[in-house]
Design an enzyme around this catalytic site. Structure first.
Site, PDB file in Angstrom:
ATOM      1  N   CYS A 161       4.006   3.530  -7.434  1.00  9.94           N
ATOM      2  CA  CYS A 161       2.623   4.024  -7.387  1.00  9.94           C
ATOM      3  C   CYS A 161       1.835   3.317  -6.284  1.00  9.94           C
ATOM      4  O   CYS A 161       1.469   2.148  -6.438  1.00  9.94           O
ATOM      5  CB  CYS A 161       1.959   3.811  -8.744  1.00  9.94           C
ATOM      6  SG  CYS A 161       0.217   4.245  -8.769  1.00  9.94           S
ATOM      7  N   CYS A 164      -1.850   2.365  -7.230  1.00  9.07           N
ATOM      8  CA  CYS A 164      -1.972   1.201  -8.129  1.00  9.07           C
ATOM      9  C   CYS A 164      -1.715  -0.100  -7.369  1.00  9.07           C
ATOM     10  O   CYS A 164      -2.377  -1.100  -7.622  1.00  9.07           O
ATOM     11  CB  CYS A 164      -0.952   1.268  -9.263  1.00  9.07           C
ATOM     12  SG  CYS A 164      -0.696   2.896  -9.942  1.00  9.07           S
ATOM     13  N   ASP A 165      -0.756  -0.102  -6.447  1.00 12.05           N
ATOM     14  CA  ASP A 165      -0.258  -1.379  -5.925  1.00 12.05           C
ATOM     15  C   ASP A 165      -0.538  -1.665  -4.447  1.00 12.05           C
ATOM     16  O   ASP A 165      -0.331  -2.799  -4.005  1.00 12.05           O
ATOM     17  CB  ASP A 165       1.271  -1.461  -6.167  1.00 12.05           C
ATOM     18  CG  ASP A 165       1.590  -1.432  -7.658  1.00 12.05           C
ATOM     19  OD1 ASP A 165       0.742  -1.900  -8.441  1.00 12.05           O
ATOM     20  OD2 ASP A 165       2.660  -0.937  -8.035  1.00 12.05           O
TER      21      ASP A 165
END
Ligand code: FAD
Length: 339
Positions: A161, A164-165
């Protein structure tokens, strides 16, 4: 809201307990499930949506959605999904949290017209819900590479993701594995944070949409390892590199990097169905044109279904069709007539 209530014996003292029977239970709160929720709630069907994580599904994992109609400049995945949830809840959709672990059919008595009273049961750990219809909208999740180092370094440099990261990889060197729309979109997004991206792709050309290809080839931070597959992720405590192999020459090469982002397709979330519903070899649910599965009164929509294009717009369209088909089925069961 038309939730059917029946009375059943629950103890030796003939104590009566109310058993709710929902008109519809939707499993999964991504674009398909939320759209089905909007349609069923507006039709005043007693509907419950069950979600194991956060409503929004995979669409909340992406920064920007450019191909959903109505937003000429795009919209972020989380914003679009928050709007869909708000819209469904406004019309009365009830949402509960939990992971559905089993779906069963309880065949009961026949009614006056000789129709079987087929109540479906949806199980969440030690709780059971009863319903006349089920809409399976449990979507899919990212496929793994299944190579050494992947599981061990997950969350320590291996990610599925970008939204997200990405901020964890500021000014670092990363690789993206994959060549479809998702891989290319996410690689482009990652260039806002990282120093350099190498895209590892098993073929000698990309599968992604042309407009994405134009952007990726024009981006100076991105380079390619063509005809190559990742065979091992290297590192002890965190990712230090990736071993790749050229499929044409069999030559192996190590790429030094701090992050590996994997976008190599999906696996459907259909394991909880066991053998109740017909699936294809990969586990995608087979349906007819009205989204009905191999079991009467059970419908499927979105990424969990066998189909050509897995996108938000197709998930929403199928969610609407499944909801409408379920509504017709419920009305027929209840003997509702509009004549
Ligand atoms: C990184 C990324 C970028 C993308 N970019 C785009 C894009 O730009 N444009 C586009 O149109 N599409 C894009 N997609 C694809 C799009 O997100 C999906 O096609 C869409 O979300 C599918 O919707 P769905 O409702 O069928 O399933 P999902 O979105 O997968 O939702 C399924 C939901 O069901 C829940 N669930 C699963 N199993 C259970 C269970 N047993 N019990 C209860 N709940 C359960 C899950 O938690 C999830 O919330 C992207 C996908 C990814 C991963």
């Amino acid at each position: 809201m038309s939730v059917v209530s029946t009375k059943s014996k629950t103890s030796s003292k003939e104590e009566m307990k109310e058993e709710k029977i929902y008109d519809a239970i939707i499993i999964g709160g991504g674009p398909a499930g939320l759209t089905a929720g909007i349609y069923l709630s507006r039709a005043r069907m007693g509907t419950l949506l069950i979600e194991k994580a956060l409503p929004g599904g995979q669409a909340i994992l992406t920064e920007i959605i450019e191909n959903y109609p109505g937003f000429p400049h795009g919209i972020t995945g989380p914003e679009l999904m928050q709007k869909m949830e708000e819209q469904a809840v406004r019309f009365g959709l009830k949402i509960e949290y939990g992971e559905v672990v089993e779906v069963k059919i309880k065949v009961g008595k026949e009614d006056k017209k000789g129709k079987e009273d087929k109540v479906k049961i949806v199980k969440i750990n030690n709780q059971e819900y009863r319903t006349l219809t089920i809409i399976l909208a449990s979507g899919a999740e990212a496929s793994k590479l299944e190579v050494p180092g992947e599981e061990e370094l997950r969350g320590r440099g291996v990610s599925y993701c970008a939204t997200c990261d990405a901020p964890f990889f500021k000014d670092q060197k990363i690789v993206v594995v994959g060549g479809g729309d998702t891989a290319i979109e996410e690689a482009l997004y990652l260039t806002k944070f990282v120093r350099e991206v190498t895209i590892i792709h098993r073929r000698d050309r990309l599968r992604a949409t042309k407009i994405l290809q134009e952007r990726v080839f024009a981006n100076k931070k991105i380079n390619f390892a063509w005809d190559s597959v990742a065979t091992k992720i290297l590192g002890k405590e965190k990712v230090e590199g990736v071993l790749i192999q050229n499929k044409k020459t069999a030559e192996e090469k190590e790429i030094s990097c701090q992050g590996v982002f994997v976008f190599v397709g999906n696996v459907p979330n259909s394991k909880f169905l066991y053998e109740l519903i017909k699936l294809d070899q990969k586990g995608y649910i087979l349906t007819d044109d009205n989204m009905m599965t191999s079991q009467e009164g059970i419908y499927a929509c979105g990424d969990v279904r066998k189909k050509l294009l897995r996108q938000v717009v197709t998930a929403c369209g199928e969610g609407a069709t499944a909801a409408f088909a379920a509504q017709k089925y419920i009305e027929e069961l209840k003997g509702v007539s509009y004549k």
